[in-house]
Design a protein around this motif. Sequence first.
Motif, PDB file in Angstrom:
ATOM      1  N   LEU A  29       0.670  -1.120  -0.108  1.00  0.00           N
ATOM      2  CA  LEU A  29       0.075   0.108   0.074  1.00  0.00           C
ATOM      3  C   LEU A  29       0.874   1.255  -0.063  1.00  0.00           C
ATOM      4  O   LEU A  29       0.645   2.081  -0.578  1.00  0.00           O
ATOM      5  CB  LEU A  29      -0.976   0.007   1.209  1.00  0.00           C
ATOM      6  N   GLY A  30       1.989   1.236   1.047  1.00  0.00           N
ATOM      7  CA  GLY A  30       2.971   2.473   0.825  1.00  0.00           C
ATOM      8  C   GLY A  30       3.197   2.858  -0.730  1.00  0.00           C
ATOM      9  O   GLY A  30       3.695   4.071  -0.827  1.00  0.00           O
ATOM     10  N   ALA A  31       3.865   1.688  -1.131  1.00  0.00           N
ATOM     11  CA  ALA A  31       4.564   1.962  -2.610  1.00  0.00           C
ATOM     12  C   ALA A  31       3.641   2.472  -3.634  1.00  0.00           C
ATOM     13  O   ALA A  31       3.593   3.197  -4.505  1.00  0.00           O
ATOM     14  CB  ALA A  31       5.082   0.584  -3.221  1.00  0.00           C
ATOM     15  N   ALA A  32       2.367   1.799  -3.571  1.00  0.00           N
ATOM     16  CA  ALA A  32       1.267   2.201  -4.396  1.00  0.00           C
ATOM     17  C   ALA A  32       0.958   3.746  -4.229  1.00  0.00           C
ATOM     18  O   ALA A  32       0.639   4.560  -5.028  1.00  0.00           O
ATOM     19  CB  ALA A  32       0.089   1.200  -4.184  1.00  0.00           C
ATOM     20  N   SER A  33       0.949   3.961  -2.834  1.00  0.00           N
ATOM     21  CA  SER A  33       0.635   5.262  -2.529  1.00  0.00           C
ATOM     22  C   SER A  33       1.367   6.335  -2.982  1.00  0.00           C
ATOM     23  O   SER A  33       1.099   7.511  -3.463  1.00  0.00           O
ATOM     24  CB  SER A  33       0.360   5.378  -0.998  1.00  0.00           C
ATOM     25  N   LEU A  34       2.768   5.992  -2.997  1.00  0.00           N
ATOM     26  CA  LEU A  34       3.716   7.091  -3.619  1.00  0.00           C
ATOM     27  C   LEU A  34       3.577   7.216  -4.980  1.00  0.00           C
ATOM     28  O   LEU A  34       3.896   8.218  -5.517  1.00  0.00           O
ATOM     29  CB  LEU A  34       5.124   6.300  -3.287  1.00  0.00           C
ATOM     30  N   ALA A  35       3.094   6.046  -5.429  1.00  0.00           N
ATOM     31  CA  ALA A  35       2.850   6.210  -7.138  1.00  0.00           C
ATOM     32  C   ALA A  35       1.704   7.081  -7.353  1.00  0.00           C
ATOM     33  O   ALA A  35       1.655   7.999  -8.208  1.00  0.00           O
ATOM     34  CB  ALA A  35       2.801   4.730  -7.778  1.00  0.00           C
ATOM     35  N   TRP A  36       0.849   6.762  -6.720  1.00  0.00           N
ATOM     36  CA  TRP A  36      -0.425   7.813  -6.586  1.00  0.00           C
ATOM     37  C   TRP A  36      -0.028   9.124  -6.396  1.00  0.00           C
ATOM     38  O   TRP A  36      -0.508  10.116  -7.275  1.00  0.00           O
ATOM     39  CB  TRP A  36      -1.640   7.303  -5.897  1.00  0.00           C
ATOM     40  N   ARG A  37       0.822   9.358  -5.696  1.00  0.00           N
ATOM     41  CA  ARG A  37       1.177  10.945  -5.247  1.00  0.00           C
ATOM     42  C   ARG A  37       1.900  11.377  -6.391  1.00  0.00           C
ATOM     43  O   ARG A  37       1.739  12.608  -6.748  1.00  0.00           O
ATOM     44  CB  ARG A  37       1.865  10.923  -3.830  1.00  0.00           C
ATOM     45  N   ARG A  38       2.674  10.466  -7.237  1.00  0.00           N
ATOM     46  CA  ARG A  38       3.602  10.987  -8.035  1.00  0.00           C
ATOM     47  C   ARG A  38       2.508  11.572  -9.224  1.00  0.00           C
ATOM     48  O   ARG A  38       2.735  12.446 -10.070  1.00  0.00           O
ATOM     49  CB  ARG A  38       4.483  10.058  -8.608  1.00  0.00           C
ATOM     50  N   ILE A  39       1.718  10.797  -9.626  1.00  0.00           N
ATOM     51  CA  ILE A  39       0.556  10.926 -10.614  1.00  0.00           C
ATOM     52  C   ILE A  39      -0.226  12.323 -10.165  1.00  0.00           C
ATOM     53  O   ILE A  39      -0.185  13.232 -11.070  1.00  0.00           O
ATOM     54  CB  ILE A  39      -0.224   9.746 -10.679  1.00  0.00           C
ATOM     55  N   ASP A  40      -0.469  12.315  -8.939  1.00  0.00           N
ATOM     56  CA  ASP A  40      -1.346  13.500  -8.450  1.00  0.00           C
ATOM     57  C   ASP A  40      -0.464  14.901  -8.621  1.00  0.00           C
ATOM     58  O   ASP A  40      -0.903  15.738  -9.150  1.00  0.00           O
ATOM     59  CB  ASP A  40      -1.817  13.213  -7.121  1.00  0.00           C
ATOM     60  N   GLU A  41       0.713  14.900  -8.499  1.00  0.00           N
ATOM     61  CA  GLU A  41       1.576  16.105  -8.176  1.00  0.00           C
ATOM     62  C   GLU A  41       2.354  16.343  -9.704  1.00  0.00           C
ATOM     63  O   GLU A  41       2.567  17.483  -9.826  1.00  0.00           O
ATOM     64  CB  GLU A  41       2.851  15.912  -7.380  1.00  0.00           C
ATOM     65  N   GLU A  42       2.536  15.328 -10.395  1.00  0.00           N
ATOM     66  CA  GLU A  42       3.261  15.542 -11.769  1.00  0.00           C
ATOM     67  C   GLU A  42       2.360  15.352 -13.066  1.00  0.00           C
ATOM     68  O   GLU A  42       2.894  15.790 -13.944  1.00  0.00           O
ATOM     69  CB  GLU A  42       4.524  14.810 -11.809  1.00  0.00           C
ATOM     70  N   VAL A  43       1.200  14.683 -13.034  1.00  0.00           N
ATOM     71  CA  VAL A  43       0.309  14.371 -14.103  1.00  0.00           C
ATOM     72  C   VAL A  43      -0.850  15.008 -14.246  1.00  0.00           C
ATOM     73  O   VAL A  43      -1.299  15.984 -14.917  1.00  0.00           O
ATOM     74  CB  VAL A  43       0.324  12.897 -14.341  1.00  0.00           C
ATOM     75  N   ALA A  44      -1.649  14.890 -13.228  1.00  0.00           N
ATOM     76  CA  ALA A  44      -3.058  15.384 -13.053  1.00  0.00           C
ATOM     77  C   ALA A  44      -3.464  14.753 -11.694  1.00  0.00           C
ATOM     78  O   ALA A  44      -3.396  13.838 -10.992  1.00  0.00           O
ATOM     79  CB  ALA A  44      -3.981  14.616 -14.021  1.00  0.00           C
ATOM     80  N   ARG A  45      -4.321  15.964 -10.927  1.00  0.00           N
ATOM     81  CA  ARG A  45      -4.867  15.880  -9.840  1.00  0.00           C
ATOM     82  C   ARG A  45      -5.839  14.625  -9.717  1.00  0.00           C
ATOM     83  O   ARG A  45      -6.670  14.313 -10.343  1.00  0.00           O
ATOM     84  CB  ARG A  45      -5.559  16.895  -9.093  1.00  0.00           C
ATOM     85  N   LEU A  46      -5.683  13.768  -8.600  1.00  0.00           N
ATOM     86  CA  LEU A  46      -6.559  12.546  -8.472  1.00  0.00           C
ATOM     87  C   LEU A  46      -7.722  12.998  -7.331  1.00  0.00           C
ATOM     88  O   LEU A  46      -7.533  14.134  -6.859  1.00  0.00           O
ATOM     89  CB  LEU A  46      -5.801  11.462  -7.794  1.00  0.00           C
ATOM     90  N   TRP A  47      -8.755  12.513  -7.502  1.00  0.00           N
ATOM     91  CA  TRP A  47      -9.842  12.708  -6.674  1.00  0.00           C
ATOM     92  C   TRP A  47     -10.031  11.680  -5.640  1.00  0.00           C
ATOM     93  O   TRP A  47     -10.002  11.601  -4.341  1.00  0.00           O
ATOM     94  CB  TRP A  47     -10.997  13.254  -7.507  1.00  0.00           C
ATOM     95  N   THR A  48     -10.720  10.187  -6.380  1.00  0.00           N
ATOM     96  CA  THR A  48     -10.853   9.184  -5.528  1.00  0.00           C
ATOM     97  C   THR A  48      -9.866   8.089  -6.025  1.00  0.00           C
ATOM     98  O   THR A  48      -9.740   8.223  -7.232  1.00  0.00           O
ATOM     99  CB  THR A  48     -12.346   8.687  -5.718  1.00  0.00           C
ATOM    100  N   ILE A  49      -9.564   7.266  -4.845  1.00  0.00           N
ATOM    101  CA  ILE A  49      -8.932   6.158  -5.366  1.00  0.00           C
ATOM    102  C   ILE A  49      -9.573   4.958  -4.956  1.00  0.00           C
ATOM    103  O   ILE A  49      -9.929   4.731  -3.719  1.00  0.00           O
ATOM    104  CB  ILE A  49      -7.347   5.926  -4.573  1.00  0.00           C
TER     105      ILE A  49
END
Length: 247
Positions: A29-49
């Motif tokens: 979960l920690g590794a997946a969360s880091l990947a989500w955050r990279r997407i959120d900050e560098e590609v497009a804001r996430l809303w729900t996971i």
Amino acid sequence: MEFELEVLGPRLIAMKCTYRRTLPEPLRLGAASLAWRRIDEEVARLWTIGREPRFRYPEFMRQRRRMVERLDAPARQVWTWVCLYRAAPVLGALLGSVVPDPGATEAEEFEMSRTLAALTARLAVEPSEHASRDLELRDVGRLWVQAWEAALGGSRSGSADTLAYATERVADVFTVLDNAFEGTSLEGLAHAEDIAWFLDARELADRGDGARTQVLDRCRVGVHRSAEFCARPGVRAALRAVSGTSG
């Protein structure tokens, strides 16, 4: 861990994670969360996971705290209080009162804070009381008091963690309202707030007091949005029914 991303539709992506079976679940979960955050900050804001709003995941709680830590003391104050102001119409609906818009001057903002303090004191709720496990409409008053008390405490101590906690409780207030009346969506109050706090933090960090006018303008838009939502007869009646007021 390896990741594969697939675009499923407008604002919808799927992420496939491949890992060894021996990798402990918390690390997955920690590794997946880091990947989500990279997407959120560098590609497009996430809303729900999955089905949960992004802000409820620990990695995004840490993201919020890191962004608050970048702010100097005056900017932290502005960032926190505009967040509470955006939720002020909810407090007004709970108590059957009208809450004024935040003004452009420090004197007007101080008066707004005094008004919110007086209204919050009328809620017959203790911030230390636990909300129900699955947040419901009856928890809105408690969540507001938790946000208010954390904002006061964080303002005195300068704690980024406490101030971030205050704004997370505001996010919970909006999420509860969305779920109770419309369901979580890109058009809801919670999603609008998730965009607002992020932009406020980024602009205040980059431009300091020079961003104040833009931040306050965004705050007023948020206030009007939540006021319109709470003015619906069904919403106002439901909030008054669960308010538990004193005085």
